[in-house]
Enzyme design. Structure first.
Site, PDB file in Angstrom:
ATOM      1  N   SER A 148       0.918   8.998   4.899  1.00 39.39           N
ATOM      2  CA  SER A 148       0.495   8.979   3.431  1.00 39.39           C
ATOM      3  C   SER A 148       1.463   9.213   2.335  1.00 39.39           C
ATOM      4  CB  SER A 148      -0.743   9.728   3.492  1.00 39.39           C
ATOM      5  OG  SER A 148      -1.319   9.859   1.906  1.00 39.39           O
ATOM      6  N   ARG A 149       1.905   8.383   1.556  1.00 38.88           N
ATOM      7  CA  ARG A 149       2.860   8.500   0.625  1.00 38.88           C
ATOM      8  C   ARG A 149       2.693   9.263  -0.456  1.00 38.88           C
ATOM      9  NH1 ARG A 149       3.755   2.761   1.943  1.00 38.88           N
ATOM     10  NH2 ARG A 149       5.071   2.658   3.978  1.00 38.88           N
ATOM     11  N   VAL A 150       1.638   9.353  -0.932  1.00 39.75           N
ATOM     12  CA  VAL A 150       1.127  10.024  -2.300  1.00 39.75           C
ATOM     13  C   VAL A 150      -0.079  11.208  -2.055  1.00 39.75           C
ATOM     14  CG1 VAL A 150       1.704   8.302  -3.792  1.00 39.75           C
ATOM     15  CG2 VAL A 150      -0.683   8.297  -2.985  1.00 39.75           C
ATOM     16  N   THR A 180       0.920  -1.197  -0.131  1.00 36.56           N
ATOM     17  CA  THR A 180       0.132  -0.040   0.012  1.00 36.56           C
ATOM     18  C   THR A 180       0.729   1.416  -0.059  1.00 36.56           C
ATOM     19  OG1 THR A 180      -0.107  -0.236   2.574  1.00 36.56           O
ATOM     20  CG2 THR A 180      -2.007  -1.240   0.839  1.00 36.56           C
ATOM     21  N   ASP A 181       0.196   2.224  -0.155  1.00 36.41           N
ATOM     22  CA  ASP A 181       0.917   3.549  -0.442  1.00 36.41           C
ATOM     23  C   ASP A 181       0.812   4.544   1.072  1.00 36.41           C
ATOM     24  OD1 ASP A 181       1.009   3.201  -3.126  1.00 36.41           O
ATOM     25  OD2 ASP A 181      -1.056   3.858  -3.383  1.00 36.41           O
TER      26      ASP A 181
END
Length: 522
Positions: A379-381, A353-354
């Protein structure tokens, strides 16, 4: 040997082979634990749908027309036979039964007609509201879109939860994991996110799919009722594979949900899918795999358990403009044991997951709801899709909260604190209170922005912690009464320019003067 006999034998073999290919009928040789071993389906395909039938006579259409037909799914292709997982009542399948091949890889009905409905993993309605009529079917197992067909996440998916939208923002097309122990509010975050989509304009509102895997039927019924009460069921589809259904259906359910979501994504729309939860999905797949005699690996899970979840979650995407620009956002749920995020399945899904929203029992028991641990949640994006208004007010919030929790732990052992540390602790306690939110009460963006602005800019420093919630509700009423266009302007353009910042500061100052009882004396 008599020549005539040999020729007769050849003819019989040819006739038998021809019949087996054309009719594609096999027979159950062994059945048990929901798995049927079938002879005679030499041309069966992986993941092909078959039908169990009492009689050899009659066409496949006749078998399908019978009420309560039992389906099977071909999952093992072996040298002498195939192994079929029974999708339905396993007690109705017996040795010697005929198995008719459909020639079709497993697919389910999809389309607009499913909105507002509760279906099982086969796409059949289970809500008592009649048949679902649609002409479109999608393969349950489908290859995910490639890199060229995608583009960067650039649109926010608002959850209506202050702690998430401000610090762990989710973008449309992202895969954000919700992880935590039992009873820490994982499903609540997911359902509140669905309810909050009602705050989005109709043309921008995503279709929501909630997939219940291994949940109690009473819980699913309660969730459906909550969605109906909130008016969210009109744009929601519920796929239910409850704890009482066979493991095979629980294994298929999330893939069926993904197929439904892909229908809307392929048409340039946005869709949100929630898998609740993938821990139970992994257990169901382990059960099916062990019954199929596949070799067990770590913790008896099959070797392809990582691939199972990766091919499911990779189907979430933000499509390029050439592909219509649709999106499928995935919010998988994982249940941990005693906060152990390093266990096998949690680490697998974290790596796919991101980012993750991590909920802890400690915070939950302290009354911090939602119990989001900002230290490990990420949250990476999503930040690239966060609204300008939220970015403007929540820039340092995450750092301040992380510092507050560190200081709070340290201050328990300190008898005397310097004024700066005390001030940070006071402000942190107020921000924690600001971020608290009740169940089924998601806030639209403009209300979140206004309240977080008040907290981060120091307007709540002289408000007692126990009065923060009263301050919030009365301040919202004050704005609606005195300056309603502030809410509408933030909601429309989702920005917070300098003139609006000054306007908000003035409103906060005037409000505190008008309601001195909310401000601490001294």
């Amino acid at each position: 040997m008599d020549t005539a006999f040999i020729e007769k034998l050849k003819t019989e073999i040819q006739n038998f082979s021809h019949e087996a290919v054309v009719e594609k009928i096999g027979r159950v040789t062994v059945v048990g634990d929901g798995i049927a071993e079938v002879d005679g389906l030499a041309e069966a395909k992986m993941a092909e749908l078959v039908v169990f039938d009492e009689t050899e006579q009659g066409s496949l259409e006749d078998a399908l027309a019978r009420k309560g037909v039992v389906y099977g799914l071909v999952l093992n292709l072996e040298e002498e036979q195939v192994k079929v997982v029974v999708l339905g009542d396993t007690t109705r399948v017996r040795e010697g039964m005929y198995v008719k091949s459909t020639g079709q890889v497993f697919s389910i009905p999809v389309g607009e007609a499913l909105k507002g409905r509760v279906v099982n993993a086969l796409g059949e309605p289970i809500d008592g509201l009649g048949e679902i009529t649609t002409d479109t079917r999608y393969l349950v197992e489908r290859e995910a879109y490639g890199v060229i067909d995608r583009k960067s996440v650039n649109q926010p998916l608002m959850t209506g939860i202050k702690a998430v939208d401000s610090m762990i923002p989710i973008g449309r097309g992202q895969r954000e994991l919700i992880i935590g122990d039992r009873f820490t509010g994982k499903t609540t975050i997911a359902i509140d996110t669905i309810i909050n989509q009602k705050n989005e304009p109709i043309e921008n509102r995503p279709i929501c799919i909630y997939v219940a895997i291994g949940q109690k039927e009473s819980k699913v019924a309660r969730i459906v009722q909550d969605l109906k009460d909130a008016g969210a069921m009109e744009y929601t589809i519920v796929v239910s594979a409850s704890a009482s259904t066979p493991a095979a259906l629980q294994f298929i359910a999330p893939f069926a949900g993904a197929a439904i979501g892909e229908y809307f994504m392929d048409r340039g729309k946005d869709a949100l899918i929630i898998y609740d939860d993938l821990s139970k999905h992994a257990v169901a797949y382990r059960e099916v795999s062990l019954l199929l005699r596949r070799p067990p690996g770590r913790e008896a899970y099959p070797g392809d358990i990582f691939y199972l979840h990766s091919r499911l979650l990779e189907r979430a995407a933000k499509l390029s403009d050439q592909k219509g620009g649709g999106s499928l956002t995935a919010l998988p749920v994982i249940e941990t044991q005693e906060n152990d995020v390093s266990a096998y399945i949690p680490t697998n899904v974290i790596s796919i997951t991101d980012g993750q929203i991590y909920l802890t029992a400690d915070l939950f028991n302290k009354g911090v709801r939602p119990a989001v641990d900002v230290g490990i949640s990420v949250s990476r994006v999503g930040s690239s899709a966060q609204t300008k208004a939220m970015k403007a007010v929540a820039g340092k919030l995450r750092l301040e909260l992380a510092q507050y929790y560190e200081l709070e732990a340290f201050s328990q052992f300190a008898s005397d604190l310097d004024p700066e540390t005390k001030a940070r602790l006071e402000k942190g306690a107020r921000m924690v209170e600001v971020l608290k939110q009740g169940k089924s009460s998601p806030l639209p963006l403009e209300r979140q922005v206004v309240m977080i602005f008040a907290g981060t800019q120091g307007f709540l420093d002289d408000v007692a912690v126990e009065k923060i919630k009263e301050f919030e509700s009365r301040f919202f009423e004050y704005i609606e009464r005195e300056h309603a266009q502030l809410f509408s302007s933030i909601a429309t353009d989702r920005t917070l320019p300098d003139d609006r910042v000054e306007e908000l500061k003035t409103l906060l100052t005037n409000f505190k003067e008008a309601y001195p009882e909310l401000v601490s004396q001294g």
